[in-house]
Design an enzyme around this catalytic site. Sequence first.
Site, PDB file in Angstrom:
ATOM      1  CD  GLN A   1       1.825  -2.890  -2.498  1.00 45.99           C
ATOM      2  OE1 GLN A   1       2.848  -2.599  -3.115  1.00 45.99           O
ATOM      3  NE2 GLN A   1       1.575  -4.097  -2.031  1.00 45.99           N
TER       4      GLN A   1
ATOM      5  CG  ASN B   1      -2.620   0.268  -6.603  1.00 44.19           C
ATOM      6  OD1 ASN B   1      -2.613   0.641  -7.769  1.00 44.19           O
ATOM      7  ND2 ASN B   1      -3.651   0.471  -5.791  1.00 44.19           N
TER       8      ASN B   1
ATOM      9  CG  ASP C   1     -11.343  -1.717  -0.410  1.00 43.50           C
ATOM     10  OD1 ASP C   1     -10.237  -1.992  -0.931  1.00 43.50           O
ATOM     11  OD2 ASP C   1     -11.512  -0.731   0.347  1.00 43.50           O
ATOM     12  CB  ILE C   2     -12.649  -1.242   4.826  1.00 43.19           C
ATOM     13  CG1 ILE C   2     -13.388  -0.955   6.106  1.00 43.19           C
ATOM     14  CG2 ILE C   2     -11.515  -0.269   4.597  1.00 43.19           C
ATOM     15  CD1 ILE C   2     -12.566  -1.185   7.365  1.00 43.19           C
TER      16      ILE C   2
ATOM     17  CG  HIS D   1      -4.181  -5.827  -2.389  1.00 44.41           C
ATOM     18  ND1 HIS D   1      -2.997  -5.565  -1.757  1.00 44.41           N
ATOM     19  CD2 HIS D   1      -4.705  -4.632  -2.740  1.00 44.41           C
ATOM     20  CE1 HIS D   1      -2.802  -4.251  -1.718  1.00 44.41           C
ATOM     21  NE2 HIS D   1      -3.820  -3.662  -2.316  1.00 44.41           N
TER      22      HIS D   1
HETATM   23  P1  AMP Z   1      -3.895  -0.552  -1.951  1.00 44.67           P
HETATM   24  O1  AMP Z   1      -4.026   0.908  -1.633  1.00 44.67           O
HETATM   25  O2  AMP Z   1      -3.834  -0.883  -3.404  1.00 44.67           O
HETATM   26  O3  AMP Z   1      -2.768  -1.167  -1.155  1.00 44.67           O
HETATM   27  O4  AMP Z   1      -5.226  -1.236  -1.457  1.00 44.67           O
HETATM   28  C1  AMP Z   1      -5.476  -1.537  -0.131  1.00 44.67           C
HETATM   29  C2  AMP Z   1      -6.964  -1.570   0.053  1.00 44.67           C
HETATM   30  O5  AMP Z   1      -7.236  -2.198   1.290  1.00 44.67           O
HETATM   31  C3  AMP Z   1      -7.626  -0.193   0.076  1.00 44.67           C
HETATM   32  O6  AMP Z   1      -8.570  -0.107  -0.986  1.00 44.67           O
HETATM   33  C4  AMP Z   1      -8.294  -0.154   1.449  1.00 44.67           C
HETATM   34  O7  AMP Z   1      -9.532   0.495   1.433  1.00 44.67           O
HETATM   35  C5  AMP Z   1      -8.416  -1.625   1.796  1.00 44.67           C
HETATM   36  N1  AMP Z   1      -8.475  -1.928   3.214  1.00 44.67           N
HETATM   37  C6  AMP Z   1      -7.670  -1.446   4.188  1.00 44.67           C
HETATM   38  N2  AMP Z   1      -8.009  -1.995   5.378  1.00 44.67           N
HETATM   39  C7  AMP Z   1      -9.037  -2.833   5.133  1.00 44.67           C
HETATM   40  C8  AMP Z   1      -9.825  -3.700   5.949  1.00 44.67           C
HETATM   41  N3  AMP Z   1      -9.628  -3.815   7.283  1.00 44.67           N
HETATM   42  N4  AMP Z   1     -10.815  -4.418   5.355  1.00 44.67           N
HETATM   43  C9  AMP Z   1     -11.037  -4.312   4.033  1.00 44.67           C
HETATM   44  N5  AMP Z   1     -10.322  -3.533   3.217  1.00 44.67           N
HETATM   45  C10 AMP Z   1      -9.343  -2.791   3.757  1.00 44.67           C
END
Ligand code: AMP
Length: 113
Positions: free
Chosen positions: A94, A87, A30-31, A100
């Site tokens: 989400q 989520n 996760d970023i 995911h």
């Molecule tokens: P959610 O909020 O449950 O939809 O989770 C989405 C997740 O994706 C969040 O924890 C973000 O930090 C992560 N995310 C968004 N963009 C990226 C990316 N380019 N690389 C890795 N993780 C990401």
Amino acid sequence: MNDCLFCKIISGDIPSNKAYEDEKVLAFYDIAPQAPVHILIIPKEHIGSAQELSTDNNELLGHMFAIARKLASEKGLDCSGYRLVTNVGDDAGQSVKHLHLHLIGGKTLKWDN
Ligand code: AMP
């Protein structure tokens, strides 16, 4: 799906820090990690969320959990514990509409909704 961030990560159009990949799933860091270990496990097939799953996806879902267990063990979380969360929709926060699993661990986690 053209405008899906995670589909672009799967295709390689957007880079990611990969933790695992096979023909069915991709896992990447996760970023914006919420804990020392924070990995996202996603299906390569575009599925919007857990709400869109059907019994046709049972095998895929089992595979995603198997990869989560494998990564948790590799990261040494199998004894200390970890959280697997997905989520669904706006009230859950989400932000990416592609199914995911968050694999989160490496510290004591709170539950504050
Ligand atoms: P959610 O909020 O449950 O939809 O989770 C989405 C997740 O994706 C969040 O924890 C973000 O930090 C992560 N995310 C968004 N963009 C990226 C990316 N380019 N690389 C890795 N993780 C990401």
